[in-house]
Enzyme design. Sequence first.
Site, mmCIF file in Angstrom:
data_model
loop_
_atom_site.group_PDB
_atom_site.id
_atom_site.type_symbol
_atom_site.label_atom_id
_atom_site.label_comp_id
_atom_site.label_asym_id
_atom_site.label_seq_id
_atom_site.Cartn_x
_atom_site.Cartn_y
_atom_site.Cartn_z
ATOM 1 N N ILE A 181 -2.089 4.382 11.101
ATOM 2 C CA ILE A 181 -0.905 3.574 10.830
ATOM 3 C C ILE A 181 -0.843 2.499 11.915
ATOM 4 O O ILE A 181 -1.436 2.646 12.988
ATOM 5 C CB ILE A 181 0.392 4.404 10.783
ATOM 6 C CG1 ILE A 181 0.590 5.210 12.065
ATOM 7 C CG2 ILE A 181 0.418 5.307 9.563
ATOM 8 C CD1 ILE A 181 1.881 6.028 12.064
ATOM 9 N N ASP A 182 -0.137 1.422 11.632
ATOM 10 C CA ASP A 182 -0.104 0.289 12.551
ATOM 11 C C ASP A 182 0.601 0.639 13.861
ATOM 12 O O ASP A 182 1.387 1.595 13.928
ATOM 13 C CB ASP A 182 0.603 -0.898 11.899
ATOM 14 C CG ASP A 182 -0.114 -1.395 10.671
ATOM 15 O OD1 ASP A 182 -1.350 -1.345 10.661
ATOM 16 O OD2 ASP A 182 0.574 -1.827 9.726
ATOM 17 N N LYS A 183 0.356 -0.167 14.863
ATOM 18 C CA LYS A 183 0.939 0.037 16.190
ATOM 19 C C LYS A 183 2.449 0.225 16.121
ATOM 20 O O LYS A 183 2.999 1.165 16.700
ATOM 21 C CB LYS A 183 0.611 -1.155 17.085
ATOM 22 C CG LYS A 183 1.338 -1.151 18.422
ATOM 23 C CD LYS A 183 1.146 -2.459 19.162
ATOM 24 C CE LYS A 183 1.997 -2.503 20.426
ATOM 25 N NZ LYS A 183 1.899 -3.802 21.126
ATOM 26 N N ARG A 284 3.568 -3.418 4.089
ATOM 27 C CA ARG A 284 4.067 -4.693 4.615
ATOM 28 C C ARG A 284 3.677 -5.847 3.692
ATOM 29 O O ARG A 284 4.493 -6.733 3.397
ATOM 30 C CB ARG A 284 3.524 -4.905 6.020
ATOM 31 C CG ARG A 284 3.937 -3.807 6.989
ATOM 32 C CD ARG A 284 3.092 -3.783 8.249
ATOM 33 N NE ARG A 284 3.346 -4.952 9.098
ATOM 34 C CZ ARG A 284 2.669 -5.203 10.207
ATOM 35 N NH1 ARG A 284 1.698 -4.393 10.602
ATOM 36 N NH2 ARG A 284 2.968 -6.270 10.927
#
Length: 370
Positions: A181-183, A284
């Site tokens: 998963i993204d930062k 997103r």
Amino acid sequence: MTDNSLYIEEEECLSEDFSESVESGGESLEEPSYIAPDGREMYEHFRFVADKGQQMIRVDKFLVDRMEKTSRNRIQQAADAQCVIVNGKPVKSSYKVKPNDVVSIVMDRPRYELEIIPEDIPLNIVYEDEDLLVVDKPAGLVVHPGHGNYSGTLVNALAWHFKDNPDYDVSDPRLGLVHRIDKDTSGLLVVAKTPEAKTHLGSQFFHKTTRREYVAVVWGDFSEKEGTIVGNIARNPRNKLQMAVMEDPNIGKHAVTHYRVIESFGYVSVVKCVLETGRTHQIRVHMLHKGHPLFKDARYGGDRILKGTTFAKYRQFVENCFAICPRQALHARTLGFVHPRTGKEMDFESPVPQDMTALIEKWREYRKSE
């Protein structure tokens, strides 16, 4: 640590730098160079081209002669994991290299530029057994080391967690994180502790049998309170730091997101998103494509006031909301899969973190006061 040279001393003979990362996230947007038979996306770490006068030699010996501080056993392990590729196909250690062969070492992550140093970074481990562990990642923690983020990552934390475990090598592509998963996204991730577990779990992600639910706060009100977004995702040709939905069905990777509005506050909505596929920045990008960028998502324009009035009081209210949740409002709330050893259905849930709950409550109170 064990000998990590096969995986981390990657300075030589690379045809392309696969460590290019996005500015703030430290997570690569590079396209994989190879798709493994089990569906894993693989990235090139080493690349050698045999010269015209090359004598036929086993590929493990060929690589040992060209890679410093790397044991033949480590290369054989890579071959067993289908990570040694010759002319675009995985080969066994016994494969005989011929003149002009292109020999690559590939892994299921972008390459690291520096050695992975164990760091005592707190981990919220919600489950662990001999085969796997499930981590609840906080927002702000980069998953993999990359350009500008060589330390302080989840991988560094895992190296510390497993530092006394002789069977776990944080740089072994057959072990470790099964997905990402993204930062600035919070939530659940599963880590494989054995090659068998990673293969089994990876297959579940590839065949879309895992259960993943996200909670997001997005701009705008939905005319349809539930639906499905389908659209191929690829790198945005106008902005290399972004991904985008492609109009051409022949470009990008198939992506499907199911959504349902949980609560609407007029100018923003709380939505549940269920992933059918798992592409880079999928929620997103799909929400942006639908006309509802994630709240405070700087990369995709959600850090501006996109809905509401022009009154100074409202602008100040939104700025206060940005301060409460200073990252894209996205949380990986649930994760479900079949245990690779027992066959038991495993389901985990992470509570929505404080910054997002405070954001939602602030909008709820604002809506009541209108």
